[in-house]
Structures are given as structure tokens and as C-alpha cells.
Design a protein around this motif. Structure first.
Motif, mmCIF file in Angstrom:
data_model
loop_
_atom_site.group_PDB
_atom_site.id
_atom_site.type_symbol
_atom_site.label_atom_id
_atom_site.label_comp_id
_atom_site.label_asym_id
_atom_site.label_seq_id
_atom_site.Cartn_x
_atom_site.Cartn_y
_atom_site.Cartn_z
ATOM 1 N N PRO A 115 41.444 46.629 20.020
ATOM 2 C CA PRO A 115 40.512 47.185 20.987
ATOM 3 C C PRO A 115 39.559 46.096 21.528
ATOM 4 O O PRO A 115 39.569 44.828 21.185
ATOM 5 N N SER A 116 39.050 46.146 22.705
ATOM 6 C CA SER A 116 38.254 45.256 23.387
ATOM 7 C C SER A 116 37.448 46.079 24.415
ATOM 8 O O SER A 116 37.902 47.032 25.150
ATOM 9 N N GLY A 117 36.122 45.492 24.731
ATOM 10 C CA GLY A 117 35.341 45.741 25.723
ATOM 11 C C GLY A 117 35.765 45.321 27.099
ATOM 12 O O GLY A 117 35.958 44.132 27.009
ATOM 13 N N ALA A 118 35.207 45.896 28.213
ATOM 14 C CA ALA A 118 35.747 45.300 29.563
ATOM 15 C C ALA A 118 34.794 45.602 30.371
ATOM 16 O O ALA A 118 34.251 46.681 30.484
ATOM 17 N N LEU A 119 34.744 44.972 31.417
ATOM 18 C CA LEU A 119 34.065 45.373 32.890
ATOM 19 C C LEU A 119 35.080 45.704 33.496
ATOM 20 O O LEU A 119 35.930 45.049 33.883
ATOM 21 N N VAL A 120 35.042 47.156 33.930
ATOM 22 C CA VAL A 120 36.356 47.719 34.915
ATOM 23 C C VAL A 120 35.726 47.865 36.244
ATOM 24 O O VAL A 120 34.560 48.555 36.459
ATOM 25 N N ARG A 121 36.431 47.424 37.114
ATOM 26 C CA ARG A 121 35.977 47.397 38.840
ATOM 27 C C ARG A 121 37.170 48.089 39.275
ATOM 28 O O ARG A 121 38.362 47.740 39.194
ATOM 29 N N GLY A 122 36.434 48.993 39.940
ATOM 30 C CA GLY A 122 37.614 49.826 40.883
ATOM 31 C C GLY A 122 37.460 49.207 42.267
ATOM 32 O O GLY A 122 36.535 48.881 42.964
ATOM 33 N N ILE A 123 38.504 48.894 43.000
ATOM 34 C CA ILE A 123 38.510 48.133 44.132
ATOM 35 C C ILE A 123 39.692 48.781 45.234
ATOM 36 O O ILE A 123 40.566 49.844 44.684
ATOM 37 N N GLU A 124 39.554 48.579 46.376
ATOM 38 C CA GLU A 124 40.489 48.839 47.164
ATOM 39 C C GLU A 124 41.547 47.681 47.613
ATOM 40 O O GLU A 124 41.129 46.852 48.033
ATOM 41 N N PRO A 125 42.598 47.721 47.203
ATOM 42 C CA PRO A 125 43.582 46.430 47.235
ATOM 43 C C PRO A 125 43.924 46.051 48.590
ATOM 44 O O PRO A 125 43.755 44.838 48.804
ATOM 45 N N SER A 126 43.672 46.920 49.565
ATOM 46 C CA SER A 126 43.662 46.137 51.104
ATOM 47 C C SER A 126 42.587 45.404 51.384
ATOM 48 O O SER A 126 42.615 44.572 52.130
ATOM 49 N N GLU A 127 41.224 45.790 50.999
ATOM 50 C CA GLU A 127 39.932 45.225 51.309
ATOM 51 C C GLU A 127 39.518 44.211 50.276
ATOM 52 O O GLU A 127 38.846 43.320 50.610
ATOM 53 N N GLU A 128 40.235 44.016 49.156
ATOM 54 C CA GLU A 128 39.737 43.018 48.122
ATOM 55 C C GLU A 128 39.795 41.828 48.527
ATOM 56 O O GLU A 128 39.028 40.877 48.299
ATOM 57 N N PRO A 129 40.850 41.224 49.076
ATOM 58 C CA PRO A 129 40.906 39.802 49.672
ATOM 59 C C PRO A 129 39.900 39.421 50.480
ATOM 60 O O PRO A 129 39.671 38.184 50.867
ATOM 61 N N LYS A 130 39.205 40.364 51.112
ATOM 62 C CA LYS A 130 38.259 40.111 52.205
ATOM 63 C C LYS A 130 36.849 39.288 51.564
ATOM 64 O O LYS A 130 36.296 38.578 51.956
ATOM 65 N N VAL A 131 36.737 39.627 50.158
ATOM 66 C CA VAL A 131 35.458 39.267 49.518
ATOM 67 C C VAL A 131 35.918 38.517 48.247
ATOM 68 O O VAL A 131 35.021 38.007 47.513
ATOM 69 N N SER A 132 37.131 38.476 47.701
ATOM 70 C CA SER A 132 37.455 37.880 46.355
ATOM 71 C C SER A 132 38.676 37.093 46.590
ATOM 72 O O SER A 132 39.482 37.216 47.486
ATOM 73 N N ASP A 133 39.092 36.038 45.630
ATOM 74 C CA ASP A 133 40.159 35.410 45.740
ATOM 75 C C ASP A 133 41.121 35.772 44.423
ATOM 76 O O ASP A 133 42.061 35.054 43.994
ATOM 77 N N ILE A 134 41.153 36.936 43.896
ATOM 78 C CA ILE A 134 41.536 37.471 42.703
ATOM 79 C C ILE A 134 43.211 37.411 43.086
ATOM 80 O O ILE A 134 43.978 36.983 42.287
ATOM 81 N N ASP A 135 43.515 37.936 44.284
ATOM 82 C CA ASP A 135 44.797 38.037 44.658
ATOM 83 C C ASP A 135 45.516 36.684 44.630
ATOM 84 O O ASP A 135 46.918 36.690 44.538
ATOM 85 N N LYS A 136 44.873 35.471 44.712
ATOM 86 C CA LYS A 136 45.488 34.300 44.802
ATOM 87 C C LYS A 136 45.639 33.804 43.592
ATOM 88 O O LYS A 136 46.554 32.628 43.404
ATOM 89 N N HIS A 137 45.164 34.621 42.485
ATOM 90 C CA HIS A 137 45.250 34.118 41.157
ATOM 91 C C HIS A 137 46.185 35.058 40.125
ATOM 92 O O HIS A 137 45.803 34.878 38.985
ATOM 93 N N MET A 138 47.067 35.695 40.920
ATOM 94 C CA MET A 138 47.740 36.545 40.116
ATOM 95 C C MET A 138 48.905 35.926 39.211
ATOM 96 O O MET A 138 49.803 35.173 39.969
ATOM 97 N N VAL A 139 48.876 36.205 37.973
ATOM 98 C CA VAL A 139 50.074 35.617 37.343
ATOM 99 C C VAL A 139 51.137 36.226 37.094
ATOM 100 O O VAL A 139 52.418 35.637 37.390
ATOM 101 N N GLU A 140 51.045 37.716 37.122
ATOM 102 C CA GLU A 140 52.106 38.883 37.208
ATOM 103 C C GLU A 140 51.605 39.885 38.062
ATOM 104 O O GLU A 140 50.502 40.316 37.851
ATOM 105 N N GLY A 141 52.601 40.434 38.697
ATOM 106 C CA GLY A 141 52.105 41.686 39.349
ATOM 107 C C GLY A 141 51.337 41.150 40.746
ATOM 108 O O GLY A 141 51.191 40.103 41.270
ATOM 109 N N SER A 142 50.808 42.515 41.468
ATOM 110 C CA SER A 142 50.325 42.370 42.482
ATOM 111 C C SER A 142 48.992 43.496 42.588
ATOM 112 O O SER A 142 49.340 44.674 42.105
#
Length: 414
Positions: free
Chosen positions: A110-137
Motif C-alpha cells: 500500500p501507499s498514499g499518493a496525490l492523484v491528479r485528474g488531467i486532460e491528456p491533450s491539454e496537459e503538455p501546455k502546463v507541465s513537462d510530464i509527457d517529456k519524462h515518460m519512462v513507459e507508456g504515454s
């Protein structure tokens, strides 16, 4: 031709040969010490700027520059209008809605986490997480399919990989015959990201915003994340948006959420500058020694100049010229070497690691495994100015001693 006597004599003493050398040994030592001190200070300040910029980039790559939110635990009212107003601001480069909540994740562990719901098409406008994907998209977060993307360390803590199932419990209770129980939902891991910051890699999970709204019983996003053209202009932009949006919205910036962290880095940089400035002060002591030796050696010349009508102020100026010149040469060499070293430092460190098979910042221990360096003109100017002031102050006492020379006593045994 304009040639002040003090400058002429001071430069003449500097060019005069002494024991068949262009400049005395102690002058050379003074120049070298000042140059080394300036080089060290510029390099250290550049490395600290590099770490500061690297941390700032990684943190802001996940949290955005500013956020617009409503009341805690409630969705943003009329959020399309808020997005429209935000995007109309000339300083806003991107806006994206999100839903954020704390959740409990269960898999092998088990583990606690901060869960963030996003719109995948809009997220690259405000963050760089899509550039740091190790696996998947991020595009795998399709509405209704209940997919989830995890930080790498969070995935390791849960003991899962891409394709595995996890169970999420959110603090949204529903009534059952057995009483109130939290909402539970199964998710499939479709991606893993690694930002290089433990805060996010070990505690952040992403799902589709539509799924997050259903899971939390909301009818819209809990906030809007913004990316600005200048992250240091966040507070003025936040105040401007707050006035335009009205009192039902709250606008926060990255400076508010991470103020203590970046204030600590700024304070550490200032303290380091003060400490390393003391090294320059020690190097300047050699300059005092050199000038005192020169004053002793030129007693007869000083006496002759005094008898020819030179004033004590003029004598002080002659010796201050030489001290300031040595300081200028040391500063020039130090700034040149320090700037060059700071500019090529990452490549130099990589060459040393490759040649001698050593690792300065192990990826297993440090999140920033490469030595960053960012040369800032303002820091170079401050270092040069402080060194010049120290050099100028170092010339005052020896020059004052020279001005106090009595011609009769100095020429008694000549």
C-alpha cells in the motif's frame, strides 16, 4: 597629451625591471591569488545557479506556474469562462483544468499518493510530464477506461509495472447497509514517469479528469493550472487574474507553494558568496605586502618627489595606481578563467569521470546526476566589483605610509 603625474609614475614603477623581472615575485603572487579566488567564486556561484535552475525546472515541470481554484473540495464554478479569461492574458502561455485529491493505493504493497485528474491533450501546455515518460504515454488515459500513470518510485513502492492492476480508495464516502465506506475503484497501470524529484516520483499519480470527477463525485475540475511566459512574473499576473475573475476564485503561484524551499536556496547562495568573498580578502593581503615592500624600496624616490613639490595626496595616488593595476589584472584573469570554466564545466566533469572512471554524482544517490552550471552576468559583475573594492581598500594603508615619508630622514644615508 593628458598624462597625470600620479598615473605616469605609478605605471612607470609597474614597468620598471627589478632583478631582471618584468614584475616582482610578490606582485605575480598577488595577481595569481586574486585570479584564482575570482575564478573559484564565479565557478561556485555558477554551479549554485545551475542547481537552482535545475530544481526550479523540475518542480515547475509538475506543479505549473500558477493555479486558479475554487473552494476547497469543490469544483471551479463556470470553469470554461475562467480558462477563457486566463488565456486572454498576454502573459499566460497555456491553461489546463485538473482534479486533485489525496488517495490510498493498494497493490502488492500500500501507499498514499496525490492523484491528479488531467486532460491528456491539454496537459503538455502546463507541465513537462509527457517529456519524462519512462513507459507508456499520457494519451493512454482514455475516459472510462480507468487507466493510471504512476511516478517511478511510487510504482516501485506499490510493486507494480505497466499492465498491472491497483485499487484506489478516495476520501469520498458513500452510504451502504454496513455504514459509510470510501469509494473504491480498480485501475490499470498504463504508464510510468520519472521527473527526477522524489516529491513527485514517489507521490504523484495521473488519471483522466473525467474518471477523477466520477470517482470524487464532482461536476467539474477543482482547479486550472497555468503556464506563464516568465515564471518570476507569477505574482503580478496572479493579482491581475484575481481582479478579473472575482472573489469566488483563488489564484496561487509556485512562489506561494514552494516559497520556503526557494528562499532557503537563495539564502544559501548569499551565504556562500559572503564566505568565498573572504577568500578574495585573504588573496588581497598579498597585495598589501607587495605595496609595503615597494614603499620601503622607493623611499629615496618618494623623498626626491616630495622635495620637487609633490603633495602627500599625489604620492598616495602613485602607489594606489600600482595596487589597483595589479587588482585589475587579477580580476581580468579571474573573470576570463571563471567564465570559461563555468561555461564548459559540465563537459569538463564528464571528461574527468570518463577518463579516471569516477562518478561525482551517482544516479543511485542523487536525483541530479550531472553537474549543472549557469553563468549569470550579474554574479560575474558582483564578484568583479567586490574584488575591485577589496583591492582599492588594500592600497590605502601602504599609500598612506608612503605619503608620510619624511624627505630628510629618507635621504640621510643616500
Amino acid at each position: 597629451m593628458f598624462r597625470p603625474l600620479e598615473l605616469f609614475v605609478g605605471l612607470r614603477y609597474t614597468r620598471a625591471k627589478r632583478r631582471n623581472q618584468f614584475i616582482s615575485f610578490i606582485s605575480t603572487v598577488s595577481i595569481v591569488c586574486i585570479a584564482i579566488s575570482v575564478t573559484a567564486l564565479i565557478t561556485v556561484m555558477s554551479v549554485m545557479n545551475g542547481f537552482d535552475n535545475e530544481l526550479r525546472t523540475r518542480i515547475l515541470g509538475a506543479i505549473s506556474h500558477a493555479t486558479v481554484s475554487g473552494l476547497p473540495g469543490e469544483s471551479v464554478q463556470n470553469w470554461p469562462r475562467a480558462v477563457q479569461i486566463a488565456e486572454a492574458n498576454s502573459h499566460v502561455r497555456g491553461a489546463a483544468p485538473y482534479v486533485e485529491t489525496q488517495a490510498f493505493l493498494q497493490a502488492r504493497r500500500p501507499s498514499g499518493a496525490l492523484v491528479r485528474g488531467i486532460e491528456p491533450s491539454e496537459e503538455p501546455k502546463v507541465s513537462d510530464i509527457d517529456k519524462h515518460m519512462v513507459e507508456g504515454s499520457l494519451n493512454d488515459l482514455v475516459p472510462g477506461e480507468w487507466n493510471i500513470v504512476l511516478g517511478r518510485e511510487l510504482a516501485m513502492t506499490l510493486g507494480v509495472n505497466v499492465g498491472d492492476k491497483i485499487t484506489m480508495a478516495v476520501p469520498e464516502f458513500r452510504a451502504t447497509p454496513m455504514g459509510s465506506v470510501p469509494r473504491l475503484r480498480g485501475f490499470r497501470v498504463t504508464g510510468i514517469f520519472e521527473l527526477g524529484m522524489q516529491e513527485f516520483d514517489s507521490g504523484l499519480a495521473l488519471i483522466n479528469m473525467s474518471d477523477a470527477e466520477k470517482l470524487n463525485g464532482l461536476d467539474g475540475p477543482t482547479g486550472i493550472r497555468l503556464r506563464l511566459d516568465d515564471l518570476f512574473n507569477a505574482r503580478p499576473v496572479a493579482r491581475e487574474l484575481a481582479d478579473q475573475l472575482g472573489q469566488i476564485y483563488r489564484v496561487e503561484t509556485w512562489m506561494d507553494s514552494h516559497a520556503n524551499f526557494f528562499s532557503a536556496i537563495s539564502m544559501e547562495k548569499k551565504v556562500m558568496f559572503i564566505i568565498l568573498s573572504l577568500i578574495i580578502l585573504v588573496a588581497v593581503i598579498n597585495l598589501i605586502s607587495m605595496l609595503m615592500m615597494l614603499v620601503t624600496d622607493k623611499q629615496a624616490d618618494i623623498a626626491i618627489l616630495r622635495t620637487l613639490g609633490s603633495t602627500p595626496r599625489s604620492i598616495m595616488g602613485m602607489f594606489m595606481v600600482q595596487g589597483v593595476l595589479v587588482g585589475f589584472v587579477g580580476i581580468g584573469l579571474g573573470v576570463s578563467l571563471g567564465s570559461l570554466l563555468s561555461w564548459r564545466l559540465p563537459q569538463i566533469v564528464k571528461w574527468i569521470e570518463h577518463t579516471f572512471h569516477v562518478t561525482f554524482l551517482s544516479p543511485d544517490v542523487y536525483y541530479i546526476s550531472e553537474l549543472p552550471s549557469q553563468l549569470v552576468a550579474r554574479d560575474v559583475g558582483n564578484v568583479a566589483l567586490v574584488t575591485f573594492l577589496f583591492s582599492l581598500l588594500a592600497t590605502i594603508y601602504p599609500a598612506w605610509r608612503a605619503a608620510r615619508t619624511q624627505p630628510a630622514q629618507a635621504l640621510r644615508y643616500e
